[in-house]
Scaffold this active site. Structure first.
Site, PDB file in Angstrom:
ATOM      1  N   ASP A   1      -2.692   1.031   6.878  1.00  0.00           N
ATOM      2  CA  ASP A   1      -1.866   0.784   5.680  1.00  0.00           C
ATOM      3  C   ASP A   1      -1.369  -0.656   5.661  1.00  0.00           C
ATOM      4  OD1 ASP A   1      -1.162   3.961   5.081  1.00  0.00           O
ATOM      5  OD2 ASP A   1      -1.252   3.431   7.193  1.00  0.00           O
TER       6      ASP A   1
ATOM      7  N   ASP B   1       0.884  -1.166   0.000  1.00  0.00           N
ATOM      8  CA  ASP B   1       0.000   0.000   0.000  1.00  0.00           C
ATOM      9  C   ASP B   1       0.919   1.211   0.000  1.00  0.00           C
ATOM     10  OD1 ASP B   1      -2.284   1.574   0.174  1.00  0.00           O
ATOM     11  OD2 ASP B   1      -2.209   1.609   2.356  1.00  0.00           O
TER      12      ASP B   1
ATOM     13  N   GLU C   1      -1.137  -1.118  -4.887  1.00  0.00           N
ATOM     14  CA  GLU C   1      -2.383  -0.371  -5.113  1.00  0.00           C
ATOM     15  C   GLU C   1      -2.201   0.592  -6.275  1.00  0.00           C
ATOM     16  OE1 GLU C   1      -4.809   1.082  -1.714  1.00  0.00           O
ATOM     17  OE2 GLU C   1      -4.738   2.978  -2.790  1.00  0.00           O
TER      18      GLU C   1
END
EC number: 3.1.21.10
Lengths: 182, 182
Positions: free
Chosen positions: B141, B7, B68
């Site tokens: 996260d 992330d 991501e």
């Protein structure tokens, strides 16, 4: 002072090396473009940009790297690639302890043409004149990279020396931390 | 199949490693956050992210890296850092011939909760359940990185194998070219 200017991009990343000091005629040492194929996977394109930038750093050993500052107001598709290519250029420089400076497009245009709203042709013409070239460098990304390097050289020399000392010091002391469970 | 989920972020880059195959219980091998100080120079922060990701790749040897996908519609200040951190993560993986997959936040949420509009708490709760953890990983996260890895494992295995073959092949054939004058 030797500066590598980088006009970041995934398809064409302009690179140009300029040597000189403010107030004296400048010399172009090299100019070119690092290209990556638009149909390649993003990760591999970033590897290709890294390999290209590394070769320029190896060959020219610049004391500073000047990269165009990327804004996210621009075209959505383009801006992500530009941000990613600029990250790779900054990473390559910082890893070697070379200070990285970011300049906005209007700062660069104002530095070389006197106007922050100058067009590509004007920037190309002034780069040609300031570096005493026979013709404007092509493509425009290459001319923009030289303009970035010129813009950087014309900043306050004392500020550059300070930044160089800080970057060298910081490169010796890594700044990461990590937590983990399991 | 072993997947490192990332992330991306400059201040906090979530990382999580999940092993398993679709249709079987999954196992978390590690989870954490790569942090860089907000007051450090951008180039050095990118170096710190690189060092952090490299350590995770060294330790866990994932077969896939799932990152991501970043969109530039988000907060202007944040999105550039996110794009730059994601570039570093993709670069680290691609350099090793590890295939990189990008998943959008809504694809990830839909994969683990059934809804593309699930909130952080719901994602954290499902990650906790699917990996049989005692509590949701913190910070968010870290949980998001695990959700990315799970999302990737649940994609079509045949597609993953094809992508792996292509990435390994391409990593052996660099894709850069360079022109230069002077």
């Amino acid at each position: 002072m030797r500066v590598l200017g980088v006009d970041p991009g995934l398809t064409r990343c302009g690179v140009g090396v300029v040597e000189g000091v403010a107030g004296r005629p400048l010399t172009m040492l090299g100019v070119g473009v690092v290209r990556t194929p638009a149909d390649a996977e993003l990760g591999l394109r970033l590897v290709a940009v890294e390999q290209g930038i590394e070769r320029w750093l190896d060959e020219y050993r610049p004391e500073f790297v000047a990269v165009e500052r990327v804004f996210s107001q621009h075209n959505v598709r383009t801006v992500m690639g530009t941000a990613q290519a600029s990250a790779v250029a900054m990473l390559c420089a910082a890893r070697r302890g070379i200070p990285v400076a970011l300049h906005t497009p209007s700062e660069v245009k104002a530095a070389v043409t006197g106007s922050g709203r100058a067009d590509k042709a004007q920037v190309g013409a002034m780069v040609t004149r300031l570096l005493r070239l026979d013709a404007p460098p092509r493509p425009a990304d290459a001319a923009d990279a030289l303009a970035l390097a010129i813009c950087h050289i014309w900043r306050a020399p004392a500020q550059n020396r300070l930044q160089q000392a800080v970057a060298l010091h910081a490169a010796k002391a890594p700044t990461t931390s990590k937590g983990r469970t399991a």
